[in-house]
Design a protein around this motif. Structure first.
Motif, PDB file in Angstrom:
ATOM      1  N   VAL A 149       1.683  10.858 -16.180  1.00 60.25           N
ATOM      2  CA  VAL A 149       2.725  11.870 -16.053  1.00 60.25           C
ATOM      3  C   VAL A 149       3.198  11.852 -14.602  1.00 60.25           C
ATOM      4  CG1 VAL A 149       3.281  14.311 -16.219  1.00 60.25           C
ATOM      5  CG2 VAL A 149       1.687  13.281 -17.861  1.00 60.25           C
ATOM      6  N   GLY A 150       4.481  11.749 -14.408  1.00 62.31           N
ATOM      7  CA  GLY A 150       5.016  11.621 -13.061  1.00 62.31           C
ATOM      8  C   GLY A 150       5.249  10.186 -12.655  1.00 62.31           C
ATOM      9  N   GLU A 151       4.662   9.236 -13.427  1.00 61.18           N
ATOM     10  CA  GLU A 151       4.854   7.801 -13.205  1.00 61.18           C
ATOM     11  C   GLU A 151       4.610   7.427 -11.743  1.00 61.18           C
ATOM     12  OE1 GLU A 151       7.983   9.542 -14.441  1.00 61.18           O
ATOM     13  OE2 GLU A 151       6.610   9.783 -16.112  1.00 61.18           O
ATOM     14  N   GLU A 152       3.413   7.755 -11.250  1.00 57.76           N
ATOM     15  CA  GLU A 152       3.069   7.474  -9.861  1.00 57.76           C
ATOM     16  C   GLU A 152       1.916   6.476  -9.799  1.00 57.76           C
ATOM     17  OE1 GLU A 152       3.798  11.295  -7.200  1.00 57.76           O
ATOM     18  OE2 GLU A 152       2.662  11.784  -9.009  1.00 57.76           O
ATOM     19  N   VAL A 153       2.050   5.513  -8.876  1.00 55.45           N
ATOM     20  CA  VAL A 153       1.033   4.478  -8.698  1.00 55.45           C
ATOM     21  C   VAL A 153       0.717   4.347  -7.216  1.00 55.45           C
ATOM     22  CG1 VAL A 153       0.464   2.040  -9.005  1.00 55.45           C
ATOM     23  CG2 VAL A 153       1.859   3.209 -10.719  1.00 55.45           C
ATOM     24  N   SER A 154      -0.582   4.256  -6.893  1.00 61.28           N
ATOM     25  CA  SER A 154      -1.021   3.990  -5.526  1.00 61.28           C
ATOM     26  C   SER A 154      -1.889   2.741  -5.512  1.00 61.28           C
ATOM     27  CB  SER A 154      -1.814   5.168  -4.966  1.00 61.28           C
ATOM     28  OG  SER A 154      -0.999   6.297  -4.784  1.00 61.28           O
ATOM     29  N   HIS A 155      -1.876   2.043  -4.370  1.00 58.85           N
ATOM     30  CA  HIS A 155      -2.659   0.813  -4.237  1.00 58.85           C
ATOM     31  C   HIS A 155      -3.525   0.883  -2.980  1.00 58.85           C
ATOM     32  CE1 HIS A 155      -3.261  -3.483  -2.929  1.00 58.85           C
ATOM     33  NE2 HIS A 155      -3.678  -3.538  -4.187  1.00 58.85           N
ATOM     34  N   PHE A 156      -4.785   0.440  -3.116  1.00 57.05           N
ATOM     35  CA  PHE A 156      -5.712   0.370  -1.985  1.00 57.05           C
ATOM     36  C   PHE A 156      -5.871  -1.077  -1.560  1.00 57.05           C
ATOM     37  CE2 PHE A 156     -10.201   0.225  -0.381  1.00 57.05           C
ATOM     38  CZ  PHE A 156      -9.987   0.991   0.767  1.00 57.05           C
ATOM     39  N   ASP A 157      -5.584  -1.362  -0.279  1.00 59.91           N
ATOM     40  CA  ASP A 157      -5.639  -2.740   0.219  1.00 59.91           C
ATOM     41  C   ASP A 157      -6.918  -3.042   0.994  1.00 59.91           C
ATOM     42  OD1 ASP A 157      -5.324  -1.372   2.594  1.00 59.91           O
ATOM     43  OD2 ASP A 157      -3.369  -2.239   3.076  1.00 59.91           O
ATOM     44  N   GLY A 158      -7.898  -2.173   0.876  1.00 59.40           N
ATOM     45  CA  GLY A 158      -9.148  -2.341   1.610  1.00 59.40           C
ATOM     46  C   GLY A 158      -9.251  -1.413   2.795  1.00 59.40           C
ATOM     47  N   ASP A 159      -8.089  -0.934   3.272  1.00 55.90           N
ATOM     48  CA  ASP A 159      -8.057  -0.004   4.405  1.00 55.90           C
ATOM     49  C   ASP A 159      -7.327   1.295   4.078  1.00 55.90           C
ATOM     50  OD1 ASP A 159      -9.382  -1.674   6.358  1.00 55.90           O
ATOM     51  OD2 ASP A 159      -7.554  -2.888   6.391  1.00 55.90           O
ATOM     52  N   THR A 160      -6.197   1.168   3.362  1.00 59.05           N
ATOM     53  CA  THR A 160      -5.323   2.315   3.172  1.00 59.05           C
ATOM     54  C   THR A 160      -4.809   2.405   1.744  1.00 59.05           C
ATOM     55  OG1 THR A 160      -4.554   1.998   5.456  1.00 59.05           O
ATOM     56  CG2 THR A 160      -3.256   3.483   4.054  1.00 59.05           C
ATOM     57  N   TRP A 161      -4.688   3.641   1.267  1.00 60.29           N
ATOM     58  CA  TRP A 161      -4.027   3.902  -0.013  1.00 60.29           C
ATOM     59  C   TRP A 161      -2.541   4.119   0.250  1.00 60.29           C
ATOM     60  CZ3 TRP A 161      -6.089   3.728  -4.870  1.00 60.29           C
ATOM     61  CH2 TRP A 161      -7.478   3.687  -4.975  1.00 60.29           C
ATOM     62  N   THR A 162      -1.693   3.389  -0.507  1.00 66.38           N
ATOM     63  CA  THR A 162      -0.243   3.453  -0.315  1.00 66.38           C
ATOM     64  C   THR A 162       0.453   3.627  -1.655  1.00 66.38           C
ATOM     65  OG1 THR A 162      -0.463   1.907   1.547  1.00 66.38           O
ATOM     66  CG2 THR A 162       1.755   2.276   0.671  1.00 66.38           C
TER      67      THR A 162
END
Length: 352
Positions: free
Chosen positions: A161-174
């Motif tokens: 719901v809200g269609e939101e995606v975050s990605h973690f690259d090993g240091d930061t969530w974006t």
């Protein structure tokens, strides 16, 4: 649907008695709490105390192969159990600063010693070095329900719901920009350059699928509309492509074969069932139908019936399945006894 097996654990026969008949040493995936009982495709690892109200709310495989499950008690406390490849570790759940228990809405990560829990308090909690961090806001407007972990520096968190995606690259969530849709139903893939998202466009009844290749999103034609296929809820990636299942078994499933999406169907005998999870192990696709399981080998579906465990108030139901990829062991997490005599139940496929 009632499933009968050649070996049936009948009502009124205790696990202690069965253990004396089928005594065996603890093996991979077994708890020390009870002996394993082999029943067809599955072994009973353990059953909780009668009337305890225990059960499982969530289960997921990690990058390392470790398998995490969130437990539930009658008092609605939420802790975790994690299979590390040789034993089950007990992990205390998260307690917020006001003393309330935090329930997981999403779960996933690297191993028993390094994973994330997304809570119903809107925070992301990290279990690392045998302790929980202080929690951080997810940045999402709605709860994170799906976590896809492919590597320590490649973890995805999704709010349908809200269609939101975050990605973690090993240091930061974006936060990650995705194509427009009205509900993001499923996320599945193998890496940060091979990821599928499936959703719906309400105004046109369109079911949409987009593939992320590491650079851009590319739309793939779908063989059905959202009217013909219930919202995709369970997905898994195997060696021969991606499989996506809706809520109802009679909708069939969607299969990406590397070139296009195909719509296929399960055997009619299971049309009345509901899908409660999918996983894969050594080329076999496993599908949880709550009261029984199906497996797909070489294009053929067969039933892998769950064991029957004695409880006068209800039979075994499995709410989640997950695979330890190192041994190709599939674990099933559930309960027996319904509301009048609830007990947690943990089963697994036999190991070699």
């Amino acid at each position: 649907m009632s499933i009968k097996n050649p070996l049936r654990i009948t009502a009124g026969v205790s696990l202690a008695l069965l253990a004396s008949v089928f005594s065996a040493p603890a093996e991979a995936g077994q708890s020390n709490k009870s002996a394993s009982v082999s029943v067809a495709e599955w072994e009973v690892v353990e059953v909780g105390p009668e009337g305890s109200g225990e059960g499982y709310d969530a289960s997921v495989a990690t990058i390392s192969g470790d398998v995490i499950a969130q437990t539930r008690t009658q008092e609605l406390t939420h802790d975790f159990r994690c299979w590390n490849g040789s034993d089950w570790e007990e992990i205390e759940g998260v307690t917020a600063s006001d003393g309330t228990e935090v329930d997981a809405t999403g779960l996933g990560g690297v191993s028993c010693s390094d994973f994330y829990m997304f809570g119903d308090d809107g925070k992301r909690w990290h279990w690392k070095d045998n302790s929980w961090d202080q929690g951080a806001a997810t940045g999402h407007r709605f709860p994170v329900r799906m976590v896809n972990a492919f590597a320590p520096d490649d973890i995805w968190a999704t709010s349908p719901v809200g269609e939101e995606v975050s990605h973690f690259d090993g240091d930061t969530w974006t936060k990650v920009s995705i194509p427009a849709m009205d509900n993001l139903d499923a996320v599945v893939g193998t890496s940060k350059s091979d990821l599928w998202i499936l959703g719906e466009i309400y105004s046109t009844d369109e079911l949409v699928a987009y593939h992320w290749n590491g650079v851009s999103w590319n739309k793939a034609p779908m063989p059905v509309s959202s009217d013909e296929f219930s919202a995709p809820e369970h997905a898994t990636a195997t060696a021969d492509g991606v499989y996506v299942f809706g809520t109802r078994a009679d909708d069939g499933y969607l299969h990406w074969d590397g070139e296009s999406w195909q719509h296929a169907f399960l055997p009619e005998a299971w049309d009345d069932e509901y899908v409660h999870g999918a996983t894969h192990a050594n080329g076999t696709l496993w599908l949880n139908l709550y009261t029984t399981a199906l497996r797909l080998d070489d294009g053929a579906w067969t039933e892998a019936a769950y064991p029957q465990i004695g409880n006068p108030c209800g039979s075994l139901t499995i709410t989640g399945i997950a695979t330890d990829r190192r041994s190709a062991t599939v674990f099933g997490f559930g309960s027996i006894g319904g509301e009048c005599n609830p007990q947690s139940a943990l089963i697994r496929t036999p190991t070699a």
